[in-house]
Structure formats: structure tokens, C-alpha cells
Scaffold this motif. Structure first.
Motif, PDB file in Angstrom:
ATOM      1  N   ILE A  45      54.229  35.244 -38.348  1.00 34.60           N
ATOM      2  CA  ILE A  45      53.699  35.258 -36.885  1.00 34.60           C
ATOM      3  C   ILE A  45      52.293  34.208 -36.923  1.00 34.60           C
ATOM      4  O   ILE A  45      51.431  34.463 -37.440  1.00 34.60           O
ATOM      5  CB  ILE A  45      53.184  36.624 -36.643  1.00 34.60           C
ATOM      6  N   VAL A  46      52.667  33.143 -36.261  1.00 31.15           N
ATOM      7  CA  VAL A  46      51.838  32.151 -36.190  1.00 31.15           C
ATOM      8  C   VAL A  46      51.173  32.203 -35.041  1.00 31.15           C
ATOM      9  O   VAL A  46      51.541  32.004 -33.849  1.00 31.15           O
ATOM     10  CB  VAL A  46      52.506  30.740 -36.161  1.00 31.15           C
ATOM     11  N   MET A  47      49.674  32.450 -34.736  1.00 30.91           N
ATOM     12  CA  MET A  47      48.784  32.575 -33.711  1.00 30.91           C
ATOM     13  C   MET A  47      47.574  31.735 -33.822  1.00 30.91           C
ATOM     14  O   MET A  47      46.869  31.845 -34.871  1.00 30.91           O
ATOM     15  CB  MET A  47      48.532  34.135 -33.583  1.00 30.91           C
ATOM     16  N   LYS A  48      47.260  31.091 -32.643  1.00 32.91           N
ATOM     17  CA  LYS A  48      45.884  30.323 -32.567  1.00 32.91           C
ATOM     18  C   LYS A  48      45.034  31.336 -32.507  1.00 32.91           C
ATOM     19  O   LYS A  48      44.984  32.082 -31.441  1.00 32.91           O
ATOM     20  CB  LYS A  48      46.175  29.218 -31.534  1.00 32.91           C
ATOM     21  N   ALA A  49      43.719  31.038 -33.042  1.00 33.85           N
ATOM     22  CA  ALA A  49      42.881  32.187 -33.316  1.00 33.85           C
ATOM     23  C   ALA A  49      42.352  32.308 -31.754  1.00 33.85           C
ATOM     24  O   ALA A  49      41.748  33.439 -31.123  1.00 33.85           O
ATOM     25  CB  ALA A  49      41.645  31.852 -34.220  1.00 33.85           C
TER      26      ALA A  49
END
Length: 369
Positions: free
Chosen positions: A113-117
Motif C-alpha cells: 500500500i503506497v501512500m504519500k505522507a
């Protein structure tokens, strides 16, 4: 010459090259898969580039349509060992991950799960994740927080990361592993890359071999590292082939023979009976006997109803992967010595074989946990 290795020798020097396409196609259909789930711009392309060391790879460029809403990239080319599955339909309210789940569920896989901070709005990602959770098929997850250095204040950065992490864990209903990474410019090492690689290798053991970039103690080791992906590919298709009843007894030796022929050409060597007999002898009688007995036994086991099609096939595949990788590693050691006009050391050949077998066995055990 041992009858079995005589047969492999015949495969190395065939009148007609063996058809490896069925085994290769089967292997490609069940490649270990990294499933990327995240919004556009979250850093999925940069993540793939960092893992593969291929700066030309872009999600949408190199990724081929796989399902109605996703695309797949097989790495490396032309003999892939790993696949990346990118979910492209997150902005669609009707996105159904069923096809993507089917593409991953029978393979060793990691869901990232790739999420931009700095982006707390993750409703599309969370909606897709909820459907994946309800399927009950996907077990291994890793949350990757990207762009962490865009938040210069450390406290603000940690609050943002904790918030996104809590959103994911609320959907998954348990604590999840996470890594923090920032993909720096081309001339700099991404922040957190080593941590990401370690976490991925724990979930997908094949990555341990793919990204193992430790310093090499000798030129021979460095030379093998250059050929390692080819050996791994042959090991993978041998395992895929041996999972089928009655197939491995013929196909596995053919695949291993083709591998030995290919490796020899890389060293500028041609196999003749003298060299091949010497190599077989250096492997040791005990290895040959064990190999023959296990190869025959696992073909019989695969015919046992239920057990043979599950545990028996899985065991056969694992043994063929290990033996092919081990023979390939030992062959590289032997061929390197021959190419330099040096006598091959029996102790070194057997040590290379055993270390390779132990490595693959350890990775298989990790993957089974």
C-alpha cells in the motif's frame, strides 16, 4: 558416466534443442508478484525503479495490461523472475479487485500500500483495500510511506505518517508493518531504500537473491553474480515444470541440460564427455544418488490423490528449484576454473553446491512460514 548424467549430457548436446516454452510459460504465469496499490503520483514508479535498478521503468510504460483495471511488469527481461502488478482503477468507484486477487492469490506475493505522507485523502485506496480484506485471500501486506522528506518538520512528518498508517490498520483491523522512504534524485541513494529491500525480502524471499549486492570476495563470485539471474530463471521453470504429474522426470533434466549448455557458452567453453564426467564426479556420488532417488520418488508421490496434487507437487517444485540452482552454481564454479586453465577443486565445487542448496532451502522455508 552415471546413467542419469549421461542423459543430461545428451540434453546438453541435443540434435534438436528441447522445447522449454511450456515450462517457461507455466513459470511466467505464476511469478512471485509485488502488488502495488496506491494513487497516481504516490511513488509506485520510483519504487519499482529502486527495486529493479532500472530507471527506464515507469508505471504505464513497460507495464502491459493484465486485467480490466491493472497492468503487469515482468522483471527482468527476457527471462522474468518477478512481477509487479499495478492497480490503475482506484479512481473508479466501481473498481472490483477480484481479477487482481485472482492474479496474486496462488503466488508468493506482497501487497504494497503506497501512500504519500503529505496526502491524508486516501479514500480510493482504502475502498479498494476493504474489498481485498473481505476476500480473505491476501495475507502479506506492507505499508510504504513515500515522499517523507517533503514534510520538513519532523513532528508534522510523524503525525502525517501515523495518520495514514492508522487509516490502513483500521481497514485491515490489525497492526501492519511499514517503511518510510523518499526517492531522492538520481545521483543520491533513496532514503530508507535498504529498509524497504529488507522488508520486501522477508515477504518475497526471491528478492533476497535478486537484490543481494554484498561485496564479492573473489572474481569468480562476481562473475557468478552476473549470471545468477539466468540460473534463477532456469531453476524457476524447472520448479514450475516439476509441479506437474509425470512431467518432471523428463523435463527437469532437459531444463538443467539446457542451463548447463547456456552457462558454458558464457564462459567460452564447450562440454565434452571428459569435462562433463569430471564435473559429475566433482559433484560427488552421494549427491547423484540422492538426486536420482528424490527425482523418481517425487514423481510417484504426485500421483497420490489430493496429497500428490498439493503437498507432493509443492515439494517436487521446491526440490527441483534447489537442485537446479545448486547445479548451476557449481557449474559456474567449475567453468570459471576451466576458462582460466586451472584445475577445478573438488572441495570448492562441493562447497559451492552445498551453499547454493542451503540458500534456496532457507528461502523456501521462509516463504512457507
Amino acid at each position: 558416466m552415471n546413467p542419469f548424467f549421461k542423459k543430461i549430457y545428451q540434453y546438453i548436446n541435443p540434435l534438436v534443442n528441447p522445447d522449454l516454452e511450456p515450462a517457461a510459460s507455466r513459470w511466467q504465469s505464476q511469478l512471485p508478484t509485488v502488488w502495488l496499490l496506491g494513487k497516481t503520483g504516490a511513488g509506485k514508479s520510483s519504487l519499482v525503479q529502486a527495486i529493479t535498478n532500472n530507471s527506464a521503468v515507469e508505471v504505464g510504460n513497460g507495464f502491459q495490461p493484465c486485467t480490466r483495471a491493472s497492468a503487469i511488469y515482468r522483471y527482468p527481461e527476457p527471462n522474468p523472475l518477478l512481477a509487479f502488478l499495478d492497480t490503475r482503477g482506484l479512481a473508479e468507484a466501481s473498481y472490483d479487485p477480484a481479477d487482481d486477487i485472482a492474479a496474486c492469490q496462488h503466488q508468493s506475493h506482497a501487497l504494497l500500500i503506497v501512500m504519500k505522507a503529505e496526502e491524508p485523502e486516501q479514500s480510493d485506496v482504502l475502498a479498494a483495500l476493504r474489498k481485498i480484506k473481505n476476500s480473505g485471500e491476501i495475507k502479506q501486506l506492507l505499508v510504504v510511506h513515500t515522499g517523507i522528506m517533503s514534510l520538513s518538520d519532523p513532528d508534522e512528518r510523524e503525525r502525517a505518517i501515523r495518520y495514514n498508517q492508522s487509516q490502513v490498520e483500521a481497514v485491515w483491523q490489525e497492526e501492519l508493518k511499514s517503511v518510510k522512504i523518499d526517492f531522492a534524485p538520481d545521483d543520491e541513494q533513496p532514503v530508507g531504500l535498504d529498509t524497504l529491500r529488507t522488508a520486501l525480502a522477508e515477504m518475497l524471499p526471491i528478492l533476497y537473491l535478486l537484490v543481494d549486492e554484498k561485496a564479492h570476495q573473489s572474481r569468480e563470485e562476481a562473475n557468478f553474480n552476473r549470471l545468477k539471474r539466468e540460473v534463477m530463471w532456469y531453476a524457476g521453470i524447472a520448479g514450475a515444470s516439476d509441479a506437474l504429474p509425470a512431467v518432471g522426470l523428463v523435463s527437469v533434466p532437459a531444463i538443467q541440460g539446457k542451463m548447463l549448455h547456456s552457462l558454458a557458452s558464457q564462459y567460452g567453453i564447450e562440454w565434452d564427455k571428459k569435462r562433463f564426467s569430471e564435473f559429475a564426479g566433482l559433484l560427488g556420488t552421494s549427491f547423484v544418488v540422492q538426486y536420482l532417488s528424490k527425482l523418481g520418488l517425487r514423481q510417484v508421490v504426485k500421483f497420490i490423490p489430493v496429497y500428490g496434487q498439493t503437498v507432493g507437487s509443492a515439494t517436487a517444485a521446491a526440490l527441483s528449484v534447489a537442485s537446479t540452482y545448486g547445479i548451476g552454481r557449481a557449474a559456474c564454479k567449475y567453468l570459471y576454473s576451466i576458462s582460466r586453465g586451472e584445475p577445478a577443486s573438488e572441495a570448492e565445487i562441493r562447497q559451492a553446491l552445498q551453499e547454493a542448496l542451503n540458500t534456496v532451502k532457507g528461502l523456501h522455508e521462509k516463504n512457507a512460514k
